[in-house]
Design an enzyme around this catalytic site. Structure first.
Site, PDB file in Angstrom:
ATOM      1  N   GLY A  10       4.527  63.514  50.275  1.00 45.31           N
ATOM      2  CA  GLY A  10       3.275  62.764  50.088  1.00 45.31           C
ATOM      3  C   GLY A  10       2.224  63.125  51.124  1.00 45.31           C
ATOM      4  N   ILE A  12       0.789  61.486  53.863  1.00 38.97           N
ATOM      5  CA  ILE A  12       1.065  61.345  55.301  1.00 38.97           C
ATOM      6  C   ILE A  12       2.376  62.063  55.653  1.00 38.97           C
ATOM      7  CG2 ILE A  12       1.316  59.718  57.213  1.00 38.97           C
ATOM      8  CD1 ILE A  12      -0.146  57.634  55.379  1.00 38.97           C
ATOM      9  N   ASN A  35       4.635  60.569  43.152  1.00 35.20           N
ATOM     10  CA  ASN A  35       3.210  60.599  43.496  1.00 35.20           C
ATOM     11  C   ASN A  35       2.904  61.809  44.379  1.00 35.20           C
ATOM     12  OD1 ASN A  35       0.613  59.434  43.258  1.00 35.20           O
ATOM     13  ND2 ASN A  35       0.760  58.649  45.353  1.00 35.20           N
ATOM     14  N   SER A 124       1.713  48.832  57.141  1.00 38.33           N
ATOM     15  CA  SER A 124       0.295  48.978  56.822  1.00 38.33           C
ATOM     16  C   SER A 124      -0.487  47.831  57.437  1.00 38.33           C
ATOM     17  CB  SER A 124       0.134  48.948  55.305  1.00 38.33           C
ATOM     18  OG  SER A 124      -1.220  48.783  54.981  1.00 38.33           O
ATOM     19  N   ALA A 125      -1.744  48.096  57.757  1.00 33.63           N
ATOM     20  CA  ALA A 125      -2.607  47.017  58.243  1.00 33.63           C
ATOM     21  C   ALA A 125      -2.827  45.961  57.160  1.00 33.63           C
ATOM     22  CB  ALA A 125      -3.942  47.597  58.701  1.00 33.63           C
ATOM     23  N   TYR A 148       1.365  44.702  46.925  1.00 34.69           N
ATOM     24  CA  TYR A 148       1.662  45.872  47.769  1.00 34.69           C
ATOM     25  C   TYR A 148       1.839  45.448  49.226  1.00 34.69           C
ATOM     26  CZ  TYR A 148       0.695  49.815  50.836  1.00 34.69           C
ATOM     27  OH  TYR A 148       0.753  50.724  51.856  1.00 34.69           O
ATOM     28  N   LYS A 152       5.253  45.298  52.064  1.00 33.21           N
ATOM     29  CA  LYS A 152       5.319  45.788  53.456  1.00 33.21           C
ATOM     30  C   LYS A 152       5.711  44.649  54.395  1.00 33.21           C
ATOM     31  CE  LYS A 152       4.057  50.045  52.700  1.00 33.21           C
ATOM     32  NZ  LYS A 152       5.042  51.122  52.794  1.00 33.21           N
ATOM     33  N   PRO A 292     -13.530  42.520  44.886  1.00 29.33           N
ATOM     34  CA  PRO A 292     -12.756  41.318  45.213  1.00 29.33           C
ATOM     35  C   PRO A 292     -11.637  41.634  46.201  1.00 29.33           C
ATOM     36  CG  PRO A 292     -13.034  41.529  42.833  1.00 29.33           C
ATOM     37  CD  PRO A 292     -13.562  42.800  43.439  1.00 29.33           C
TER      38      PRO A 292
END
Ligand code: NAD
Ligand code: UDP
Length: 358
Positions: A10, A12, A35, A124-125, A148, A152, A292
């Site tokens: 992927g 990263i 992906n 993830s942030a 999602y 995490k 949104p």
């Protein structure tokens, strides 16, 4: 030292494999290519001149994970594999929970059977949810606001339970801010499927002429110019952060979370201007309604990673945009064609923009 990299084909993951190989690590990749494209891995070899083992395998298939561990002496795992689209996660949440959570549980179970208890995990942030307090440090209350992000956050909790049950584990959970950019070779980069959701891939496709104009989602936020502010981080800096986290998990035991960001925010309009400068193309845009769920401002406090991982991001916004543009320019269809075919007949980029193809 052999490192298993899940999701190594992927965006990263491929950049991290380059850094690992260049530092002399043995790399084993596990990816189901849901992906990504095997072409990315050929290019990792082209950049590094090094070969590595690749398993076309799914983390949902525990037998194959067992096979990978039984065939290799793995020392540590960097776990990127997962689905990552916020919008898609709202539409198909069960697939996100299944893939991201079950995949991680399967991986950790097999790691534990084989006594491999050193893990660097892609968080993830997004786990911080909609916080108004910036810069965001790791003590900020978590509160992901979409499926999602919740995968995490829940995986972080699962890994916490795992460590409490067995303190031989050593786990670094890396909370990325907004990764952009590409390898300076122009050989690997982000190759989104269909219409990009994220800002930089969209801007670069507008610069390349494959999309007409950018829609800017809101110019009425309480920010310097009214557009949303994010902490963009060069993917190579991010990749290097994984090597620092790897050193940390190899030398200590425990579990900890680290922000990987620059600590600096840029607005959408600043990114448009920076990309125009790098590409020497104009980026037409229209102002649309807010998207949104978008926060006005989001940027990291990266001090903990600096102090405890001895890492900080070094690449600035101009380099991020130049590297993104080089990748876009030489790979207009991403990995769907080989690099050699895509560069045929292209004016060398330095003639147009003044920066060189390394
Ligand atoms: P990516 O989609 O490019 O890479 C993920 C890789 O995992 C892909 O190659 C995919 O084929 C593979 N994969 C997915 N499910 C799998 C499974 N069940 N078994 C085996 N392989 C599987 O994503 P990326 O941008 O490189 O992100 C890597 C990780 O970082 C992800 O976990 C993502 O959630 C996280 N992350 C990404 C961002 C970002 O903006 N790119 C931000 C924060 C966190
Ligand atoms: N954005 C935008 N147009 C786009 C995509 C994104 O104006 O086509 C804005 C978005 O509202 C946010 C910033 O760009 O302020 C970064 O968005 P991205 O989706 O890349 O990252 P995230 O919002 O997930 O941090």
């Amino acid at each position: 030292m052999a490192i298993l990299v899940t999701g190594g084909a992927g965006y990263i993951g491929s950049h991290t494999c380059v850094e690992l190989l260049q530092k002399g690590y043995e790399v084993i990749i596990l990816d189901n290519f849901s992906n990504s494209n095997p072409e990315a891995l050929k290019r990792v070899t082209a950049i590094t001149g090094k070969d590595f083992k690749t398993y076309n395998a799914d983390l949902l298939d525990k037998q194959t994970i067992i096979q990978v561990f039984s065939e290799n002496e793995i020392n540590a795992v960097i776990h990127f594999a997962g689905l990552k689209s916020v919008g898609e996660s709202v539409a198909i949440p069960l697939q996100y929970y299944q893939n991201n959570m079950t995949g991680t549980v399967n991986l950790c179970e097999v790691m534990s059977w084989y006594g491999v208890k050193k893990l660097v995990f892609s968080s993830s942030a997004t786990v911080y949810g909609a916080t108004d307090k910036v810069p965001i440090d790791e003590e900020t209350t978590l509160g992901a606001i979409n499926p999602y992000g919740r995968t995490k956050q829940m995986i972080e909790e699962i890994l916490g339970d795992l460590f409490r049950s067995d303190q031989a584990w050593s786990i670094a959970m890396l909370r990325y801010f907004n990764p952009i950019g590409a390898h300076p070779s122009g050989l690997i980069g982000e190759d989104p499927n269909g219409i990009p959701n994220n800002l930089l891939p969209y801007i670069s496709q507008v610069a390349a002429g494959s999309r007409q104009r950018l829609s800017i989602f809101g110019d009425d936020y309480a920010t310097k110019d009214g557009t949303g502010v994010r902490d963009y981080i060069h993917v190579v800096d991010l990749a290097i952060g994984h090597l620092h986290a790897l050193e940390k998990v190899q030398s200590t035991q425990g579990i900890d979370a680290f922000n990987l960001g620059t600590g600096r925010g840029y607005s959408v309009l600043e990114m448009v201007r920076a990309f125009e400068k790098a590409s020497m193309k104009s980026i037409p845009y229209t102002i649309e309604r807010r998207r949104p769920g978008d926060a006005a401002v989001c940027f990291a406090n990266p001090e903990k990673a600096r102090n405890q991982l001895n890492w900080q991001a070094n690449r600035g916004i101009d380099v991020m945009c130049e590297d993104t543009w080089r990748w876009q320019y030489y790979n207009p269809v991403g990995y769907k064609e080989t690099f050699d075919k895509q560069i045929v007949g292209k004016t060398p980029l330095h003639q147009a923009t003044g920066f060189l193809m390394p």
